[in-house]
Design an enzyme around this catalytic site. Structure first.
Site, PDB file in Angstrom:
ATOM      1  N   HIS A   1       0.744  -1.180   0.336  1.00 23.47           N
ATOM      2  CA  HIS A   1      -0.010  -0.012   0.100  1.00 23.47           C
ATOM      3  C   HIS A   1       0.895   1.203   0.139  1.00 23.47           C
ATOM      4  O   HIS A   1       1.981   1.280   0.657  1.00 23.47           O
ATOM      5  CB  HIS A   1      -1.087   0.120   1.303  1.00 23.47           C
ATOM      6  CG  HIS A   1      -2.164  -0.662   1.202  1.00 23.47           C
ATOM      7  ND1 HIS A   1      -2.856  -1.198   2.365  1.00 23.47           N
ATOM      8  CD2 HIS A   1      -2.976  -1.081   0.025  1.00 23.47           C
ATOM      9  CE1 HIS A   1      -3.858  -1.639   1.671  1.00 23.47           C
ATOM     10  NE2 HIS A   1      -4.003  -1.759   0.620  1.00 23.47           N
TER      11      HIS A   1
ATOM     12  N   CYS B   1      -2.206   2.796   9.263  1.00 21.50           N
ATOM     13  CA  CYS B   1      -3.317   2.009   9.041  1.00 21.50           C
ATOM     14  C   CYS B   1      -4.240   1.731  10.055  1.00 21.50           C
ATOM     15  O   CYS B   1      -5.534   1.684   9.638  1.00 21.50           O
ATOM     16  CB  CYS B   1      -2.567   0.569   8.867  1.00 21.50           C
ATOM     17  SG  CYS B   1      -1.287   0.327   7.305  1.00 21.50           S
TER      18      CYS B   1
END
Length: 290
Positions: free
Chosen positions: A176, A270
């Protein structure tokens, strides 16, 4: 008798973050190189680490709203992957892996119940929210290859009316964008060069005037996966070089432990989603803009 109103905060509106308690967090499958079901995670330590992050961002002036955890969705704790907030819009993620697709209805329901206009992406596109789409200034930097795709990012840019710069991710450990790139001001960001191809590195260097480059060793400790509140960067402990670089750039750092979440491929960023928007507008009324 009328209720007195509080005077406006001279520092601007408080940052708003969405978090989800790690009641059901664990390593139950493997969808990135960090995950190992045989290793697992320690639930008690994960709870303490999550709580320390929540307390830290609240102490820095952020407001935290909570999503109720759900059994069978161990990665629901990673709210950055819920979608992308832009002003009053919520663009929910379309997850690539089936094991995470059950999260989307819960994130969408929460957004609707809290006043956001939910704008789903068309079928056939992959888009994993603020995990892969981050504003630095007025430009949306968009990571693709492992989770999100270019078509999804292009659609998001057109729907929001913003400029999008796709960046190909080349190291599966940094699957990511938020694992290797973290905007800290409209003209500044943390990044790990090794996560991008040469074109991506050149785009970042051309577009972001002030860069804090992270070494391969410190990138592996998820130091890029940080939460920014004002001029303080909350990041995983174990990145003294990055902390020194950020200090020279005028930022404070708040190192915390995220060992249990790193086992699943995540860290501070996150575990949070900016509800006041990832876009530059959030910085224009924030201490970080100074």
């Amino acid at each position: 008798m009328a209720t007195p109103t509080m005077p406006p905060d001279p520092r601007g509106p408080r940052p708003r973050l969405l978090m989800c308690p790690p009641d059901h967090f664990g390593i139950e499958y493997e969808i990135n190189p960090w995950m190992d079901v045989t290793q697992g995670s320690d639930a008690a330590i994960a709870r303490r680490q999550w709580q320390a992050l929540r307390e830290a961002v609240v102490a820095l002036g952020a407001e935290v709203e909570l999503l109720e955890p759900a059994a069978g969705l161990p990665d629901l704790v990673f709210t950055a992957n819920a979608g992308l907030v832009f002003r009053g819009l919520f663009l929910p993620s379309r997850f690539r892996f089936g094991v995470r697709q059950g999260e989307s209805p819960l994130f969408e329901r929460w957004a609707r119940e809290h006043g956001f206009e939910v704008v789903p992406l068309p079928e056939g596109m992959y888009f994993e929210g603020a995990g892969d789409a981050l504003f630095c200034g007025e430009t949306l930097f968009a990571g693709y290859r492992f989770r999100s795709d270019v078509r999804g990012h292009q659609w998001v840019g057109e729907r929001l009316g913003v400029s999008v710069l796709p960046l190909e991710l080349v190291d599966p450990r940094f699957y990511h964008l938020d694992t290797c790139f973290c905007p800290i001001a409209p003209d500044a960001a943390i990044y790990y060069p090794g996560a991008f191809d040469e074109y991506g590195r050149s785009v970042i260097r051309d577009q972001v005037p002030r860069l804090a480059e992270v070494s391969a060793e410190e990138a592996a400790s998820f130091s890029c996966n940080a939460v920014v509140v004002g001029r303080t960067v909350v990041l995983n402990r174990g990145a003294p070089k990055l902390a020194a670089t950020l200090g020279a750039m005028g930022f404070d750092t708040r190192p915390l432990e995220f060992s249990e979440f790193i086992k699943s491929g995540g860290s501070a960023k996150c575990l949070t989603l900016r509800l006041d928007g990832e876009e530059a507008a959030a910085w224009k009324s924030s201490p970080a803009a100074g």
